[in-house]
Design an enzyme around this catalytic site. Sequence first.
Site, PDB file in Angstrom:
ATOM      1  N   SER A  11      -9.648   1.181   3.100  1.00 26.51           N
ATOM      2  CA  SER A  11      -8.910   2.138   2.414  1.00 26.51           C
ATOM      3  C   SER A  11      -7.855   1.232   1.519  1.00 26.51           C
ATOM      4  O   SER A  11      -7.148   1.895   0.376  1.00 26.51           O
ATOM      5  CB  SER A  11      -8.148   3.328   2.954  1.00 26.51           C
ATOM      6  OG  SER A  11      -7.296   2.786   4.021  1.00 26.51           O
TER       7      SER A  11
ATOM      8  N   LYS B  59       0.916  -1.198  -0.003  1.00 27.67           N
ATOM      9  CA  LYS B  59       0.152  -0.033   0.189  1.00 27.67           C
ATOM     10  C   LYS B  59       1.111   1.171  -0.119  1.00 27.67           C
ATOM     11  O   LYS B  59       1.844   1.275   0.534  1.00 27.67           O
ATOM     12  CB  LYS B  59      -0.997   0.087   1.239  1.00 27.67           C
ATOM     13  CG  LYS B  59      -1.803   1.040   1.407  1.00 27.67           C
ATOM     14  CD  LYS B  59      -2.731   0.553   2.578  1.00 27.67           C
ATOM     15  CE  LYS B  59      -3.787   1.979   2.805  1.00 27.67           C
ATOM     16  NZ  LYS B  59      -4.710   1.668   4.083  1.00 27.67           N
TER      17      LYS B  59
ATOM     18  N   SER C 148      -9.618  -1.175   7.211  1.00 30.77           N
ATOM     19  CA  SER C 148      -9.227  -0.967   5.649  1.00 30.77           C
ATOM     20  C   SER C 148      -8.557  -2.130   5.193  1.00 30.77           C
ATOM     21  O   SER C 148      -8.086  -2.108   3.990  1.00 30.77           O
ATOM     22  CB  SER C 148      -8.169   0.269   5.671  1.00 30.77           C
ATOM     23  OG  SER C 148      -9.079   1.401   5.604  1.00 30.77           O
TER      24      SER C 148
HETATM   25  N1  GLN Z   1     -13.085   3.389   6.639  1.00 29.77           N
HETATM   26  C1  GLN Z   1     -12.499   3.957   7.884  1.00 29.77           C
HETATM   27  C2  GLN Z   1     -12.210   5.287   7.582  1.00 29.77           C
HETATM   28  O1  GLN Z   1     -12.436   5.875   6.698  1.00 29.77           O
HETATM   29  C3  GLN Z   1     -11.206   3.087   8.045  1.00 29.77           C
HETATM   30  C4  GLN Z   1     -10.203   3.532   7.246  1.00 29.77           C
HETATM   31  C5  GLN Z   1      -8.827   2.657   7.522  1.00 29.77           C
HETATM   32  O2  GLN Z   1      -8.866   1.809   8.209  1.00 29.77           O
HETATM   33  N2  GLN Z   1      -7.551   3.170   7.314  1.00 29.77           N
HETATM   34  O3  GLN Z   1     -11.777   5.790   8.423  1.00 29.77           O
END
Ligand code: GLN
Length: 495
Positions: free
Chosen positions: A154, A79, A178
């Site tokens: 994400s 990532k 994410s």
């Molecule tokens: N969807 C969650 C957020 O927008 C989780 C994001 C993540 O785990 N990086 O904060």
Amino acid sequence: MTVPLDSAAQLSQLLTSGEATAVEVAQEALRRIEASEPAINAFNHVAGEAVIRQAEELDKRRSAGQPLGRLAGIPVAVKDVLCTTEMPTTCASRMLRDYMSPYDATVIAKLRAADALLIGKTNMDEFAMGASTENSACGPTYNPWDRTRTPGGSSGGAAAAVAACDVPLSLGSDTGGSIRQPAAFCGITGMKPTYGRVSRYGLVAFASSLDQIGPMSWDAADNALLMSVIAGHDPRDSTSLPAAVDDYSLAVAQADVRGMRIGVIRDQLENPGLDDDARQAVQAAIDVFRDAGAELIDVRFQYSRYWVPTYYIIAPCEASSNLSRYDGAHYGFRSLGTREVVQKFGPLMAMYCHSRDDGFGPEVKRRIMLGTYALSEGYAAKYYTKALSVRRLIRQDYDDAFAKVDILLGPVTPTPAFRLGEKMDDPLQMYLCDLFTVGANLAGLPALAVPAGKTADALPVGIQLQAAPLHEPALYRAAGAFQQATEHHTRRPPQ
Ligand code: GLN
């Protein structure tokens, strides 16, 4: 010969037996990425020639009989939130466009030491804020199962790169779901380790008390292999745990849930937001585990309705602090501002404001504003401190559950992959994607998403297994048993 880019275990075998060379594997992965990228857009950067050179080096070392690392010749995508010296680290943000880190994240150093082929950086929601990979300055990633849908986020690029069979392994990060949510949307296996199990050194910070790096792969065996490489204590991360690393691969191979007490999170199954297909996947999994000899016990959480509100106070508060470093002076992107603003506020303030205004996308700005508000004088006690107290209650719920059961079983996401654009105008709907995942981050415990079926539209659905801190082996053992009894993890999207 076909190079099986969907299995690290098989690739390893071919490489050790001499049926394939690392150069062949690298070339095939690059070919495959080139072919799938126009449709998927999983990568922000592909390493190209550098990987071929690394592979040549590996092949030489192998023929000279030198010892090689555990991931020798295996392509791994990471990532774009992990610092790498040889590739840009952008966090899919204009703010870090072309940014080159002067150092490698600890997990990257560990991948290099294990002789993995670092093939590229994967797309994500900007600074990991989002659940669809649409908040990206590099454009959205498309779900390999259905390109009208999101791969989740994400870590959407990391999940899609595996699901498109570009690479067998990838690394994502998980602050509120994410790794697990995109794994579920893409039909693959994704682990969010115990907080502190994997070093965060060189992970660009979103919410430091919640962030963890973790492995993504088709099956639990490959997942455990990558987990064994990245786990462990790191003096460079003060929250890193000193505990010895367990044998995760052994746990998967044991594949034994006889006598294991599995708690079914009833209130999650009864949640009206949970889609029927996702509920059925959990119900089917209950039968699989019972047939394999586990004891299934109903569990209820008292405070689950506070998970999302608590997360959306704590995460933005930490983000607003972590992201204050992007000011136009320290990192690549800088905007000097209009003459009007310079005249009114002076050149320095104009640079700060304009760099942040032009460098960050709308979701990142929303989080910074939410967090700054919740931390400001007069509001901090009402929001931030309150959220910290609720966080303790949420952890208590888990502790009570783990007094009765070994692991927990529930859904990963309320729905399967949704359509691109569907939730972009409604941040609250996007935040509700995290309904079942943020608990593990707030409580700091390990959680694993495992493919568990398909909807009528042929979209993947997952189940989530959670355990007490450092009980990753129990999760891998259960996932091993589940994957021995089912074939969901063997399904590939139509080419
Ligand atoms: N969807 C969650 C957020 O927008 C989780 C994001 C993540 O785990 N990086 O904060």
